[in-house]
Design an enzyme around this catalytic site. Structure first.
Site: not given
Length: 233
Positions: A32, A57
């Site tokens: 994405s 993260e």
């Protein structure tokens, strides 16, 4: 706040509350980002000549999968306690933080910074009831916590086990492992019966108890009671 482009090799993970990063979901996030760009920069704090991740993260790991040399980041001067608060709010809002990791995140901050349940709730933007119910999960035996963390046990079932001593919890888990399609109300009833046995310190034939419980369960299935079922296998 200004966004900086930081070298990925100067960034270190923080003390993340999430214990698992699902590889398929991480790959999907990377794809994405490759297609649409990174919509939200990560947040870091300076530690010496390096930077520690405070929030983002998963995004950092995703751009590492893509081989990026730098990553957009917000650099903030934060104490350990302030960084822990930011990370907590970030992680609890993510749907992929399982209930056990969430509970451990609450407990860790209570132990590290002396926060009470209400302070944890305020910083995580959740209710105090949610915080206390998650913390109660950590009183269950490790086998139960593993099932909850992996999504194999409904939270309603976990709540039903609270108050049972470890051996009685394992009896309830044995029933789950031996029986398909157990409903939450059915499991709650079984745990209530075990709690009664525990309260009276009664010696009883566990094998006979299990056989009768399974027979009742099968009869209810035959009758098609329509209750919500939670698969355990």
């Amino acid at each position: 706040m200004e966004v900086s482009q930081l070298p990925v090799d100067r960034i270190d993970p923080g003390d993340n509350d999430r214990t698992e990063f699902e590889p398929v979901a991480l790959r999907e996030l990377a794809d994405s980002i490759a297609a649409n760009g990174l919509a939200q920069p990560i947040t870091v704090r300076p530690i010496g000549d390096r930077f520690q991740i405070v929030a983002g993260e998963r995004r950092y790991r995703a751009v590492c999968l893509l081989g990026w040399a730098t990553v957009p980041a917000l650099v903030r001067e934060l104490s350990d306690e302030a960084a822990a608060a930011v990370m907590l709010a970030e992680n609890v809002m993510r749907v992929d933080l399982n209930p056990i990791d969430e509970a451990r995140a609450y407990r860790k901050r209570m132990e590290q910074f002396g926060w009470c349940a209400e302070e944890v709730a305020e910083k995580a933007n959740v209710t105090g009831t949610r915080v206390r119910s998650r913390l109660a999960l950590l009183e269950l035996v490790p086998e139960a916590q593993q099932l909850i963390g992996s999504g194999q046990m409904a939270l309603g079932m976990a709540a039903a086990m609270q108050g049972l001593e470890p051996n009685f919890q394992r009896m309830a888990l044995q029933f789950l492992a031996s029986t398909d399609g157990v409903t939450v109300p059915e499991f709650r009833k079984l745990c209530g019966e075990l709690l009664a046995k525990q309260a009276t310190s009664a010696l009883f034939d566990w094998s006979e108890f299990m056989t009768e419980a399974i027979e009742v369960h099968l009869e209810e299935q035959r009758q098609g009671d329509g209750a919500e079922r939670f698969p355990v296998n």
